[in-house]
Design a protein around this motif. Structure first.
Motif, PDB file in Angstrom:
ATOM      1  N   THR A  15       0.769  -1.204   0.051  1.00 13.44           N
ATOM      2  CA  THR A  15      -0.056  -0.015  -0.146  1.00 13.44           C
ATOM      3  C   THR A  15       0.835   1.172  -0.165  1.00 13.44           C
ATOM      4  OG1 THR A  15      -0.099   0.190   2.323  1.00 13.44           O
ATOM      5  CG2 THR A  15      -1.722  -1.145   1.292  1.00 13.44           C
ATOM      6  N   ASP A  16       0.296   2.271  -0.252  1.00  8.78           N
ATOM      7  CA  ASP A  16       1.167   3.592   0.026  1.00  8.78           C
ATOM      8  C   ASP A  16       1.398   3.813   1.244  1.00  8.78           C
ATOM      9  OD1 ASP A  16       0.704   4.249  -2.807  1.00  8.78           O
ATOM     10  OD2 ASP A  16      -1.101   5.515  -2.144  1.00  8.78           O
ATOM     11  N   ASP A  17       0.840   3.378   2.472  1.00  9.85           N
ATOM     12  CA  ASP A  17       1.363   3.356   3.774  1.00  9.85           C
ATOM     13  C   ASP A  17       2.684   2.553   4.003  1.00  9.85           C
ATOM     14  OD1 ASP A  17      -0.479   5.144   4.471  1.00  9.85           O
ATOM     15  OD2 ASP A  17      -1.706   3.660   5.557  1.00  9.85           O
ATOM     16  N   ASP A  18       2.654   1.415   3.302  1.00 12.23           N
ATOM     17  CA  ASP A  18       3.852   0.414   3.382  1.00 12.23           C
ATOM     18  C   ASP A  18       5.220   0.983   2.738  1.00 12.23           C
ATOM     19  OD1 ASP A  18       2.426  -1.861   4.561  1.00 12.23           O
ATOM     20  OD2 ASP A  18       1.723  -2.368   2.294  1.00 12.23           O
ATOM     21  N   ALA A  20       5.614   4.259   2.500  1.00 12.13           N
ATOM     22  CA  ALA A  20       6.292   5.580   3.382  1.00 12.13           C
ATOM     23  C   ALA A  20       6.900   4.776   4.299  1.00 12.13           C
ATOM     24  CB  ALA A  20       5.048   6.017   3.733  1.00 12.13           C
TER      25      ALA A  20
END
Length: 139
Positions: A15-18, A20
């Motif tokens: 994911t985008d959080d991963d 980041a």
């Protein structure tokens, strides 16, 4: 085998959080490069975050179960000149492939990292052996 599959699955599932979280680890390298314990934690953190990016807890548990071995390998390699910079270069390459969602690219980047890590570990063992004083005969 485990780490290569982790990289490929992370590229597919991240994911985008991963991303980041992985980027935070990469960006922290200058703060840990000169301290063995901090460097080892940094390196392990990248691999654990990559495993978490697969969204399969089993991979995190499997890496955690071999954490002692992974720690020791990194401690041995720390004394090899340029080893940290090489790890950063490989981690960055893996990150880029994960960012691109390239399963094959991530797997290849991890394969190259593992191969390089093996040569770093061997060099570290040679350095450690040279630094260890010979045993004396008590006679």
């Amino acid at each position: 085998l485990l780490e290569i599959e982790i990289a490929g699955l992370a590229a597919e599932r991240r994911t985008d959080d991963d991303l980041a979280g992985l980027k935070v680890v990469l960006d922290d390298y200058p703060n840990v490069a000169d301290d063995r314990q901090s460097y080892v934690k940094w390196d392990l953190d990248f691999h654990l975050r990559l495993a978490a990016s697969t969204h399969n807890e089993l991979f995190v548990l499997l890496l955690d179960s071999i954490g002692g071995i992974m720690t020791r390998v990194r401690e041995i390699g720390f004394n090899v000149p340029g080893a940290g910079e090489r790890a950063l270069r490989f981690h960055t390459a893996i990150f880029k492939q994960v960012e691109l969602r390239s399963r094959d690219g991530a797997r290849q980047a991890m394969r190259e990292h593992i191969e390089d890590s093996e040569s770093v570990m061997k060099a570290g063992m040679i350095i450690a052996a040279a630094e260890t004083p010979p045993k004396t005969d008590p006679k």
